[in-house]
Scaffold this motif. Structure first.
Motif, PDB file in Angstrom:
ATOM      1  N   GLY A  95       0.925  -1.104  -0.062  1.00  0.00           N
ATOM      2  CA  GLY A  95       0.049   0.086   0.009  1.00  0.00           C
ATOM      3  C   GLY A  95       0.815   1.259   0.046  1.00  0.00           C
ATOM      4  O   GLY A  95       0.717   2.075  -0.702  1.00  0.00           O
ATOM      5  N   ALA A  96       1.937   1.374   0.794  1.00  0.00           N
ATOM      6  CA  ALA A  96       2.772   2.313   0.799  1.00  0.00           C
ATOM      7  C   ALA A  96       3.642   2.637  -0.293  1.00  0.00           C
ATOM      8  O   ALA A  96       3.709   3.887  -0.856  1.00  0.00           O
ATOM      9  N   GLU A  97       4.068   1.447  -1.119  1.00  0.00           N
ATOM     10  CA  GLU A  97       4.685   1.497  -2.204  1.00  0.00           C
ATOM     11  C   GLU A  97       3.758   2.190  -3.231  1.00  0.00           C
ATOM     12  O   GLU A  97       4.243   3.147  -3.955  1.00  0.00           O
ATOM     13  N   TRP A  98       2.678   1.649  -3.323  1.00  0.00           N
ATOM     14  CA  TRP A  98       1.620   2.271  -4.636  1.00  0.00           C
ATOM     15  C   TRP A  98       1.207   3.684  -4.307  1.00  0.00           C
ATOM     16  O   TRP A  98       1.489   4.534  -5.040  1.00  0.00           O
ATOM     17  N   LEU A  99       1.007   4.033  -3.054  1.00  0.00           N
ATOM     18  CA  LEU A  99       0.531   5.333  -2.630  1.00  0.00           C
ATOM     19  C   LEU A  99       1.582   6.395  -2.664  1.00  0.00           C
ATOM     20  O   LEU A  99       1.492   7.510  -3.024  1.00  0.00           O
ATOM     21  N   GLN A 100       2.744   6.089  -2.457  1.00  0.00           N
ATOM     22  CA  GLN A 100       4.134   7.021  -2.639  1.00  0.00           C
ATOM     23  C   GLN A 100       4.080   7.260  -4.204  1.00  0.00           C
ATOM     24  O   GLN A 100       4.560   8.413  -4.418  1.00  0.00           O
ATOM     25  N   LYS A 101       4.155   6.384  -4.952  1.00  0.00           N
ATOM     26  CA  LYS A 101       3.970   6.701  -6.467  1.00  0.00           C
ATOM     27  C   LYS A 101       2.826   7.533  -6.863  1.00  0.00           C
ATOM     28  O   LYS A 101       2.755   8.619  -7.475  1.00  0.00           O
ATOM     29  N   ALA A 102       1.636   7.227  -6.267  1.00  0.00           N
ATOM     30  CA  ALA A 102       0.442   8.239  -6.608  1.00  0.00           C
ATOM     31  C   ALA A 102       0.528   9.480  -5.981  1.00  0.00           C
ATOM     32  O   ALA A 102       0.325  10.509  -6.583  1.00  0.00           O
ATOM     33  N   ALA A 103       1.269   9.788  -4.910  1.00  0.00           N
ATOM     34  CA  ALA A 103       1.618  10.994  -4.348  1.00  0.00           C
ATOM     35  C   ALA A 103       2.555  11.646  -5.150  1.00  0.00           C
ATOM     36  O   ALA A 103       2.478  13.080  -5.313  1.00  0.00           O
ATOM     37  N   ALA A 104       3.385  11.013  -5.635  1.00  0.00           N
ATOM     38  CA  ALA A 104       4.632  11.682  -6.417  1.00  0.00           C
ATOM     39  C   ALA A 104       3.825  12.311  -8.169  1.00  0.00           C
ATOM     40  O   ALA A 104       4.244  13.156  -8.389  1.00  0.00           O
ATOM     41  N   SER A 105       2.646  11.414  -8.333  1.00  0.00           N
ATOM     42  CA  SER A 105       2.047  11.638  -9.551  1.00  0.00           C
ATOM     43  C   SER A 105       1.097  13.000  -9.517  1.00  0.00           C
ATOM     44  O   SER A 105       1.046  13.576 -10.200  1.00  0.00           O
ATOM     45  N   LYS A 106       0.669  13.119  -8.124  1.00  0.00           N
ATOM     46  CA  LYS A 106      -0.376  14.140  -7.854  1.00  0.00           C
ATOM     47  C   LYS A 106       0.047  14.768  -6.416  1.00  0.00           C
ATOM     48  O   LYS A 106      -0.633  14.356  -5.532  1.00  0.00           O
ATOM     49  N   PRO A 107       0.927  15.431  -6.598  1.00  0.00           N
ATOM     50  CA  PRO A 107       1.307  15.830  -4.997  1.00  0.00           C
ATOM     51  C   PRO A 107       0.646  17.191  -4.249  1.00  0.00           C
ATOM     52  O   PRO A 107       0.979  17.482  -3.361  1.00  0.00           O
ATOM     53  N   ASP A 108      -0.449  17.393  -4.943  1.00  0.00           N
ATOM     54  CA  ASP A 108      -1.429  18.501  -4.197  1.00  0.00           C
ATOM     55  C   ASP A 108      -2.757  17.654  -3.631  1.00  0.00           C
ATOM     56  O   ASP A 108      -3.539  18.218  -3.617  1.00  0.00           O
ATOM     57  N   ASN A 109      -2.747  16.229  -3.476  1.00  0.00           N
ATOM     58  CA  ASN A 109      -3.729  15.377  -3.198  1.00  0.00           C
ATOM     59  C   ASN A 109      -3.668  15.055  -1.570  1.00  0.00           C
ATOM     60  O   ASN A 109      -3.044  14.234  -1.375  1.00  0.00           O
ATOM     61  N   ALA A 110      -4.410  15.753  -0.854  1.00  0.00           N
ATOM     62  CA  ALA A 110      -4.419  15.571   0.810  1.00  0.00           C
ATOM     63  C   ALA A 110      -4.977  13.973   1.042  1.00  0.00           C
ATOM     64  O   ALA A 110      -4.425  13.229   2.056  1.00  0.00           O
ATOM     65  N   VAL A 111      -5.805  13.467   0.192  1.00  0.00           N
ATOM     66  CA  VAL A 111      -6.279  12.210   0.639  1.00  0.00           C
ATOM     67  C   VAL A 111      -5.449  11.350   0.611  1.00  0.00           C
ATOM     68  O   VAL A 111      -5.036  10.312   1.341  1.00  0.00           O
ATOM     69  N   ILE A 112      -4.630  11.393  -0.563  1.00  0.00           N
ATOM     70  CA  ILE A 112      -3.532  10.342  -0.769  1.00  0.00           C
ATOM     71  C   ILE A 112      -2.546  10.169   0.386  1.00  0.00           C
ATOM     72  O   ILE A 112      -2.006   9.197   0.771  1.00  0.00           O
ATOM     73  N   PHE A 113      -2.236  11.283   0.497  1.00  0.00           N
ATOM     74  CA  PHE A 113      -1.222  11.816   1.562  1.00  0.00           C
ATOM     75  C   PHE A 113      -1.660  11.075   2.986  1.00  0.00           C
ATOM     76  O   PHE A 113      -0.908  10.787   3.875  1.00  0.00           O
ATOM     77  N   THR A 114      -3.037  11.244   3.256  1.00  0.00           N
ATOM     78  CA  THR A 114      -3.630  10.656   4.598  1.00  0.00           C
ATOM     79  C   THR A 114      -3.556   9.272   4.565  1.00  0.00           C
ATOM     80  O   THR A 114      -3.000   8.633   5.683  1.00  0.00           O
ATOM     81  N   TYR A 115      -3.910   8.620   3.160  1.00  0.00           N
ATOM     82  CA  TYR A 115      -3.731   6.947   3.450  1.00  0.00           C
ATOM     83  C   TYR A 115      -2.493   6.676   3.453  1.00  0.00           C
ATOM     84  O   TYR A 115      -2.017   5.481   3.978  1.00  0.00           O
ATOM     85  N   LEU A 116      -1.432   7.333   2.759  1.00  0.00           N
ATOM     86  CA  LEU A 116      -0.105   7.104   2.844  1.00  0.00           C
ATOM     87  C   LEU A 116       0.448   7.077   4.268  1.00  0.00           C
ATOM     88  O   LEU A 116       1.112   6.191   4.881  1.00  0.00           O
ATOM     89  N   GLY A 117      -0.021   8.097   5.041  1.00  0.00           N
ATOM     90  CA  GLY A 117       0.409   8.137   6.386  1.00  0.00           C
ATOM     91  C   GLY A 117      -0.217   6.940   7.129  1.00  0.00           C
ATOM     92  O   GLY A 117       0.367   6.566   8.273  1.00  0.00           O
ATOM     93  N   ILE A 118      -1.546   6.645   6.907  1.00  0.00           N
ATOM     94  CA  ILE A 118      -2.001   5.444   7.794  1.00  0.00           C
ATOM     95  C   ILE A 118      -1.000   4.029   7.352  1.00  0.00           C
ATOM     96  O   ILE A 118      -0.966   3.337   8.324  1.00  0.00           O
ATOM     97  N   CYS A 119      -0.753   3.971   6.113  1.00  0.00           N
ATOM     98  CA  CYS A 119       0.011   2.797   5.829  1.00  0.00           C
ATOM     99  C   CYS A 119       1.435   2.792   6.621  1.00  0.00           C
ATOM    100  O   CYS A 119       1.575   1.899   7.226  1.00  0.00           O
ATOM    101  N   TYR A 120       1.984   3.972   6.795  1.00  0.00           N
ATOM    102  CA  TYR A 120       3.379   4.074   7.485  1.00  0.00           C
ATOM    103  C   TYR A 120       3.139   3.727   8.964  1.00  0.00           C
ATOM    104  O   TYR A 120       3.772   3.179   9.693  1.00  0.00           O
ATOM    105  N   SER A 121       1.903   4.374   9.574  1.00  0.00           N
ATOM    106  CA  SER A 121       1.602   4.123  11.012  1.00  0.00           C
ATOM    107  C   SER A 121       1.219   2.614  11.287  1.00  0.00           C
ATOM    108  O   SER A 121       1.785   2.117  12.130  1.00  0.00           O
ATOM    109  N   SER A 122       0.602   2.039  10.201  1.00  0.00           N
ATOM    110  CA  SER A 122       0.273   0.469  10.583  1.00  0.00           C
ATOM    111  C   SER A 122       1.537  -0.048  10.658  1.00  0.00           C
ATOM    112  O   SER A 122       1.870  -1.231  11.475  1.00  0.00           O
ATOM    113  N   LEU A 123       2.561   0.169   9.662  1.00  0.00           N
ATOM    114  CA  LEU A 123       3.822  -0.605   9.586  1.00  0.00           C
ATOM    115  C   LEU A 123       4.693  -0.191  10.995  1.00  0.00           C
ATOM    116  O   LEU A 123       5.218  -1.283  11.415  1.00  0.00           O
TER     117      LEU A 123
END
Length: 406
Positions: free
Chosen positions: A316-344
């Motif tokens: 999840g973190a791998e894909w969402l990191q790529k998504a964030a790089a593709s669209k760095p202005d999307n707060a939702v994706i950074f939130t989900y990315l943070g959730i993945c890292y918190s889970s890890l």
């Protein structure tokens, strides 16, 4: 005797060459009322002699409709002149607004039908249109009234009437019959009119009309995104059973094939596969898409969300990191990315790795806060606080500040 026979033959040929209108055509041509003439034309069309007569009959309908248009627009012109000259209000005359718009719609319909027969071979096998050019010019010149009158009807809540006028305006803009007319004056607003016609057609439950109008709106870059979003909404709304869902999937597949680079269409189709629990189709769609469009935000984000749903925070973190790089202005994706890292961070037994994951989670949540400080798009607050708590502990000032933001 021979001379007499030749004269008789010549007389017969002359009679044939100058034969008058058929009774069927005469019946239509006698009418001075548009509605009556339409009914007569429907009754007599099959008995008319040839395409020339049919074109003439439809041209008579155009004449009748344009007679009404001319009468009403003359009143408008007179009123405008009275205003300019400062005349008394008593000199401003009422006119039949809906009558004008309906007559324009009638003129458009009849002119197009007239052209259909006018472009066909006549009795001599030749194509010699008599009415098309004149009709195209005179009808095109008054079409703009449909926009303003439609707006008035929409403002008054008469959506069906507005749909009729806006829909006729939008579709006639695409009509080949009017191809030679100057479209430049309408280029700034025809797509918008088509879009709102699509909205009202949706309210009427006419999906075929929705597609026709939105196809026009999508040709304009300024309206394309709105038009696509409305079409996607219309396709996916009010699905009542499995058959409806299958139909929606097929419609979205057709849209995707037509616009494979459009992330909104991809996301909608992916969502339908997800709702149908068709993981194989979902993965095939996203993987094939990424093979062609490796930076597609929608595909990368959905791959990440699928991994999260499978409790695979690493993927999840791998894909969402790529998504964030593709669209760095999307707060939702950074939130989900943070959730993945918190889970890890919370599941690893390695203390050093846990701290590193919490740091990455905080970076992601902080970015989400920066992009969406009021939590309008993403509710990052509580997850961000948990990440700070996990890294710094309950009493740290940074944790307290995060707690205040949750």
């Amino acid at each position: 005797m021979k001379k007499i026979m030749m004269m008789a033959i010549a007389f017969m040929a002359s009679s044939m060459a100058f034969a008058g209108d058929s009774d069927a055509l005469k019946a239509v041509m006698k009418s001075k009322n548009y509605a009556e003439a339409v009914q007569l034309l429907k009754q007599n069309l099959g008995q008319m002699a040839d395409n020339t007569e049919k074109a003439k009959a439809y041209n008579h309908l155009v004449d009748l409709a344009m007679g009404t248009v001319t009468k009403q627009t003359a009143i408008i012109a007179e009123n405008q002149m009275s205003v300019q000259l400062g005349r008394a209000a008593s000199e401003i005359h009422p006119y039949d607004t809906l009558g004008l718009a309906d007559a324009i719609c009638d003129a458009i319909e009849s002119a197009v039908e007239c052209d259909k027969y006018d472009q066909q071979p006549n009795a001599k096998g030749k194509v010699a249109p008599k009415f098309s050019e004149k009709n195209a010019q005179r009808v095109w010149a008054v079409r703009h009234h449909l926009v303003n009158i439609g707006q008035d009807q929409a403002t008054n809540g008469n959506k069906k009437v507005a749909l009729k006028y806006w829909g006729t305006f939008a579709l006639s803009n695409e009509e080949p019959f009017f191809a030679a007319q100057d479209h430049s004056s309408e280029s700034d607003f025809v797509a918008q009119v088509a879009f709102f016609a699509g909205r009202y057609a949706y309210d009427e439950g006419d999906m075929e009309a929705v597609r026709r109008y939105l196809a026009i709106a999508k040709k304009d870059a300024r309206e394309k995104e709105n038009a696509v979003n409305l079409e996607l909404f219309a396709i996916r709304h009010n699905l009542k059973n499995h058959a409806d869902s299958l139909k929606a999937i097929n419609e979205l597949k057709a849209m995707y094939e037509a616009e494979p680079e459009n992330d909104a269409v991809l996301d909608a189709l992916n969502g339908m596969y997800d709702a149908a629990k068709d993981r194989a189709a979902q993965n095939a769609l996203l993987d094939n898409h990424l093979a062609k469009y490796p930076t597609s935000f929608a595909a990368l984000a959905n791959k990440g969300l699928i991994a999260m749903g499978d409790n695979d925070a690493v993927k999840g973190a791998e894909w969402l990191q790529k998504a964030a790089a593709s669209k760095p202005d999307n707060a939702v994706i950074f939130t989900y990315l943070g959730i993945c890292y918190s889970s890890l961070a919370s599941t690893t037994e390695d203390s050093a790795k846990s701290k590193e994951y919490y740091k990455q989670a905080i970076d992601a949540f902080d970015k989400a806060k920066e992009l969406d400080p009021d939590k309008q798009m993403a509710n990052w607050g509580y997850n961000r606080y948990q990440a700070y708590y996990g890294l710094y502990g309950e009493d740290d000032a940074r944790t307290k500040a995060a707690e205040a933001d949750r």
